[in-house]
Design a protein around this motif. Structure first.
Motif, PDB file in Angstrom:
ATOM      1  N   TYR A 112     -44.618  16.402 -16.846  1.00 24.45           N
ATOM      2  CA  TYR A 112     -45.623  15.344 -17.096  1.00 24.45           C
ATOM      3  C   TYR A 112     -44.976  14.019 -17.481  1.00 24.45           C
ATOM      4  O   TYR A 112     -45.454  13.316 -18.364  1.00 24.45           O
ATOM      5  CB  TYR A 112     -46.615  15.776 -18.177  1.00 24.45           C
ATOM      6  CG  TYR A 112     -47.416  17.008 -17.818  1.00 24.45           C
ATOM      7  CD1 TYR A 112     -48.584  16.922 -17.080  1.00 24.45           C
ATOM      8  CD2 TYR A 112     -46.974  18.272 -18.215  1.00 24.45           C
ATOM      9  CE1 TYR A 112     -49.308  18.060 -16.740  1.00 24.45           C
ATOM     10  CE2 TYR A 112     -47.690  19.425 -17.873  1.00 24.45           C
ATOM     11  CZ  TYR A 112     -48.848  19.301 -17.138  1.00 24.45           C
ATOM     12  OH  TYR A 112     -49.551  20.427 -16.800  1.00 24.45           O
ATOM     13  N   GLY A 113     -43.871  13.697 -16.814  1.00 25.36           N
ATOM     14  CA  GLY A 113     -43.217  12.416 -17.082  1.00 25.36           C
ATOM     15  C   GLY A 113     -41.987  12.522 -17.959  1.00 25.36           C
ATOM     16  O   GLY A 113     -41.325  11.524 -18.243  1.00 25.36           O
ATOM     17  N   LEU A 114     -41.672  13.757 -18.386  1.00 26.61           N
ATOM     18  CA  LEU A 114     -40.506  13.948 -19.250  1.00 26.61           C
ATOM     19  C   LEU A 114     -39.204  13.940 -18.443  1.00 26.61           C
ATOM     20  O   LEU A 114     -38.151  13.567 -18.941  1.00 26.61           O
ATOM     21  CB  LEU A 114     -40.648  15.268 -20.016  1.00 26.61           C
ATOM     22  CG  LEU A 114     -39.655  15.522 -21.146  1.00 26.61           C
ATOM     23  CD1 LEU A 114     -39.782  14.446 -22.235  1.00 26.61           C
ATOM     24  CD2 LEU A 114     -39.889  16.906 -21.770  1.00 26.61           C
ATOM     25  N   GLU A 115     -39.292  14.354 -17.169  1.00 24.09           N
ATOM     26  CA  GLU A 115     -38.108  14.325 -16.300  1.00 24.09           C
ATOM     27  C   GLU A 115     -37.957  12.955 -15.643  1.00 24.09           C
ATOM     28  O   GLU A 115     -38.944  12.306 -15.316  1.00 24.09           O
ATOM     29  CB  GLU A 115     -38.249  15.376 -15.175  1.00 24.09           C
ATOM     30  CG  GLU A 115     -38.143  16.801 -15.646  1.00 24.09           C
ATOM     31  CD  GLU A 115     -38.317  17.778 -14.471  1.00 24.09           C
ATOM     32  OE1 GLU A 115     -38.122  17.391 -13.306  1.00 24.09           O
ATOM     33  OE2 GLU A 115     -38.677  18.934 -14.754  1.00 24.09           O
ATOM     34  N   MET A 116     -36.721  12.551 -15.411  1.00 24.63           N
ATOM     35  CA  MET A 116     -36.483  11.308 -14.668  1.00 24.63           C
ATOM     36  C   MET A 116     -37.080  11.440 -13.272  1.00 24.63           C
ATOM     37  O   MET A 116     -37.039  12.507 -12.666  1.00 24.63           O
ATOM     38  CB  MET A 116     -34.977  11.051 -14.547  1.00 24.63           C
ATOM     39  CG  MET A 116     -34.349  10.492 -15.805  1.00 24.63           C
ATOM     40  SD  MET A 116     -34.887   8.800 -16.186  1.00 24.63           S
ATOM     41  CE  MET A 116     -33.902   7.881 -15.004  1.00 24.63           C
ATOM     42  N   PHE A 117     -37.618  10.354 -12.765  1.00 28.11           N
ATOM     43  CA  PHE A 117     -38.248  10.370 -11.446  1.00 28.11           C
ATOM     44  C   PHE A 117     -37.217  10.702 -10.367  1.00 28.11           C
ATOM     45  O   PHE A 117     -36.134  10.129 -10.325  1.00 28.11           O
ATOM     46  CB  PHE A 117     -38.876   9.001 -11.155  1.00 28.11           C
ATOM     47  CG  PHE A 117     -39.570   8.935  -9.834  1.00 28.11           C
ATOM     48  CD1 PHE A 117     -40.761   9.602  -9.624  1.00 28.11           C
ATOM     49  CD2 PHE A 117     -39.025   8.209  -8.790  1.00 28.11           C
ATOM     50  CE1 PHE A 117     -41.412   9.538  -8.403  1.00 28.11           C
ATOM     51  CE2 PHE A 117     -39.668   8.144  -7.554  1.00 28.11           C
ATOM     52  CZ  PHE A 117     -40.862   8.810  -7.368  1.00 28.11           C
ATOM     53  N   ASN A 161     -52.620   6.214 -17.302  1.00 28.65           N
ATOM     54  CA  ASN A 161     -51.449   6.946 -16.811  1.00 28.65           C
ATOM     55  C   ASN A 161     -50.306   6.867 -17.812  1.00 28.65           C
ATOM     56  O   ASN A 161     -49.566   5.887 -17.833  1.00 28.65           O
ATOM     57  CB  ASN A 161     -50.974   6.403 -15.457  1.00 28.65           C
ATOM     58  CG  ASN A 161     -49.847   7.248 -14.882  1.00 28.65           C
ATOM     59  OD1 ASN A 161     -49.370   8.188 -15.527  1.00 28.65           O
ATOM     60  ND2 ASN A 161     -49.401   6.922 -13.681  1.00 28.65           N
ATOM     61  N   PRO A 162     -50.154   7.885 -18.646  1.00 28.73           N
ATOM     62  CA  PRO A 162     -49.045   7.894 -19.603  1.00 28.73           C
ATOM     63  C   PRO A 162     -47.809   8.603 -19.051  1.00 28.73           C
ATOM     64  O   PRO A 162     -46.863   8.838 -19.795  1.00 28.73           O
ATOM     65  CB  PRO A 162     -49.630   8.684 -20.782  1.00 28.73           C
ATOM     66  CG  PRO A 162     -50.516   9.685 -20.120  1.00 28.73           C
ATOM     67  CD  PRO A 162     -51.053   9.032 -18.844  1.00 28.73           C
ATOM     68  N   MET A 163     -47.776   8.939 -17.768  1.00 27.35           N
ATOM     69  CA  MET A 163     -46.676   9.765 -17.236  1.00 27.35           C
ATOM     70  C   MET A 163     -45.526   8.948 -16.660  1.00 27.35           C
ATOM     71  O   MET A 163     -44.382   9.388 -16.700  1.00 27.35           O
ATOM     72  CB  MET A 163     -47.202  10.735 -16.175  1.00 27.35           C
ATOM     73  CG  MET A 163     -48.228  11.732 -16.713  1.00 27.35           C
ATOM     74  SD  MET A 163     -48.638  13.019 -15.508  1.00 27.35           S
ATOM     75  CE  MET A 163     -49.343  12.054 -14.173  1.00 27.35           C
ATOM     76  N   TYR A 164     -45.811   7.808 -16.103  1.00 31.54           N
ATOM     77  CA  TYR A 164     -44.729   6.990 -15.540  1.00 31.54           C
ATOM     78  C   TYR A 164     -45.108   5.522 -15.477  1.00 31.54           C
ATOM     79  O   TYR A 164     -46.289   5.161 -15.583  1.00 31.54           O
ATOM     80  CB  TYR A 164     -44.299   7.493 -14.158  1.00 31.54           C
ATOM     81  CG  TYR A 164     -45.379   7.526 -13.094  1.00 31.54           C
ATOM     82  CD1 TYR A 164     -45.678   6.396 -12.344  1.00 31.54           C
ATOM     83  CD2 TYR A 164     -46.089   8.691 -12.832  1.00 31.54           C
ATOM     84  CE1 TYR A 164     -46.654   6.423 -11.361  1.00 31.54           C
ATOM     85  CE2 TYR A 164     -47.077   8.725 -11.852  1.00 31.54           C
ATOM     86  CZ  TYR A 164     -47.350   7.590 -11.118  1.00 31.54           C
ATOM     87  OH  TYR A 164     -48.321   7.609 -10.148  1.00 31.54           O
ATOM     88  N   TYR A 165     -44.072   4.716 -15.322  1.00 28.73           N
ATOM     89  CA  TYR A 165     -44.218   3.251 -15.328  1.00 28.73           C
ATOM     90  C   TYR A 165     -43.547   2.667 -14.098  1.00 28.73           C
ATOM     91  O   TYR A 165     -42.404   2.994 -13.796  1.00 28.73           O
ATOM     92  CB  TYR A 165     -43.558   2.690 -16.583  1.00 28.73           C
ATOM     93  CG  TYR A 165     -43.523   1.180 -16.661  1.00 28.73           C
ATOM     94  CD1 TYR A 165     -44.560   0.466 -17.253  1.00 28.73           C
ATOM     95  CD2 TYR A 165     -42.440   0.466 -16.154  1.00 28.73           C
ATOM     96  CE1 TYR A 165     -44.534  -0.921 -17.317  1.00 28.73           C
ATOM     97  CE2 TYR A 165     -42.404  -0.926 -16.217  1.00 28.73           C
ATOM     98  CZ  TYR A 165     -43.450  -1.611 -16.800  1.00 28.73           C
ATOM     99  OH  TYR A 165     -43.416  -2.975 -16.878  1.00 28.73           O
ATOM    100  N   ILE A 166     -44.259   1.815 -13.370  1.00 22.29           N
ATOM    101  CA  ILE A 166     -43.692   1.140 -12.196  1.00 22.29           C
ATOM    102  C   ILE A 166     -43.724  -0.372 -12.438  1.00 22.29           C
ATOM    103  O   ILE A 166     -44.809  -0.930 -12.654  1.00 22.29           O
ATOM    104  CB  ILE A 166     -44.493   1.491 -10.913  1.00 22.29           C
ATOM    105  CG1 ILE A 166     -44.423   2.995 -10.652  1.00 22.29           C
ATOM    106  CG2 ILE A 166     -43.956   0.709  -9.717  1.00 22.29           C
ATOM    107  CD1 ILE A 166     -45.306   3.467  -9.503  1.00 22.29           C
TER     108      ILE A 166
END
Lengths: 269, 269
Positions: free
Chosen positions: A140-145, A263-268
């Motif tokens: 849920y966003g803890l791993e690097m994309f 969306n708290p999982m990733y940032y673009i």
């Protein structure tokens, strides 16, 4: 385990160390009057610490949604369980529903010109389509994309619709808006993206804009601003814009009204 | 009462009726694939209801901070205790601290030109000065805004500093930014505003811009945009902007980076 027990388990395993962010007393000027915080006795401290850990993750999430955070790569490790709980519990669903309600109220209030140039822009990922099945497998966003793995997921074409966004989409379409889909996905994924959108229930968009080779060096903010500029030049009036990233919404040729999906999982950027 | 007892009391007195916002099943297209929510058994429902009431008020507050809400006049009646708890407990303080941290990281990262035109804009009310003593007497946003009573409070000149904002102010000043104070307060309150700011510990601003008679018909967004346009014409580079309202931050001549301070008590268009 009931929901309250789950909350306490969550809180009890959140270390508090991460939140000591160098808070020191300010070097205030003589005679400064400062907001007084309520005093607390020692007996209250332990329970406050648990409560505080949860509040700190909420505070982090609010900062994400208010666009206050510097570019960030992954979610804070100590909020991993919090974000999972948010995404899979009621929190995410409630927030989506609220944005849907507000966007619908606005959409119904707009007087359309009716010349085919009244536009509503939708982003795709985490706005119309949900990548939650993918992110559930990746912390849920803890791993690097990982773009290779994510592309493999995209190419399955099985991302489900976000239900409230499908409702808004249909409502906006019914009101007579022209729908523009503006996504950071690559042009080479056009085919599978169309297939996935149709499978998820979306239809009748006016344009589907994806990143072409010349767009790949741009930030999402710049790429999407450039595309909005072109739409304005083509005579469109951008009346509504729905996106889960601030880079969907900010920049030039901004929409008359924008809606930030959670969306708290990733940032673009 | 300990903090957890307070939470349960709060939750138990929040009626749930307000949250049934016409949620109906969407008229989805055949074959649409939709995000599946976790199933719940009946035994869980009551506790979820209490949890949900709290989550709905958090959802409302997140929507405020993400600028998703239509203009709103007062806080939702059913979130009155929630907002009071937030403002007087740790929530507000944590959120302020986080914005302060992020703004400081950004401020220190900026390369200043050093020609006296590197500007940071601060709003005044709920940004530098706290009107919490006033709002504590007026339901924390539950009462309709009364300009006569609020002016009486302003004229006491006793609004305390928001501690984290005073720290940021001093840091930004020390880094060499020129400070511009841009407030919706009227020009006739210049004297008492200066007095209050000095008393609260603020000093050495470059400009204090208040609403003149010609500005009174404008929305805050337009008034503040006009003032930023003038600053740009004077050669300032607006590198940072701190405000508790989106109308402090959005519009034309926007700052390179903006910071939204929390404020669930009122909305200024």
């Amino acid at each position: 385990m009931n929901p309250l027990e789950r909350i306490f388990l969550l809180l009890s395993i959140l270390p508090f160390a991460c939140f000591s962010q160098g808070i020191s007393h300010p070097d205030t000027f003589p005679g400064a009057i400062i907001v007084q915080l309520p005093e607390r006795n020692v007996a209250q401290l332990k329970k406050l610490t648990l409560e505080e850990a949860h509040l700190q993750c909420t505070s982090w999430r609010v900062a994400v949604e208010a666009n206050n955070l510097s570019p960030w790569k992954i979610i804070p490790e100590d909020c991993a369980d919090y974000v999972k709980e948010y995404m899979t519990g009621n929190g995410y669903e409630f927030d989506l529903q609220r944005v849907y309600n507000e966007a619908g109220i606005y959409a119904r209030s707009v007087n359309l010109n009716g010349d085919g140039k009244d536009a509503w822009i939708f982003d795709v990922d985490e706005t119309l389509l949900s990548n939650l099945p993918y992110y559930a497998e990746h912390g849920y966003g803890l791993e690097m994309f990982n773009s290779t793995k994510f592309d493999q997921w995209v190419e399955t074409g099985t991302a489900p619709a976000i239900e409230s966004s499908l409702k808004l989409y249909e409502e906006v379409l019914g009101l007579g808006f022209k729908i523009i889909l503006l996504t950071g996905r690559s042009e080479r994924h056009r085919g599978i993206t169309v297939e996935n959108l149709l499978r998820a229930g979306f239809r009748e968009w006016d344009k589907l804009l994806l990143r072409s080779s010349e767009d790949h060096g741009k930030t999402a903010t710049l790429y999407k601003s450039d595309k909005r500029n072109e739409l304005i030049e083509e005579g469109y009036r951008i009346l509504g814009n729905s996106g889960d990233q601030w880079s969907d919404l900010l920049g030039s040729s901004m929409s008359k009204r924008s809606f930030k999906l959670p969306n708290p999982m990733y940032y673009i950027p």
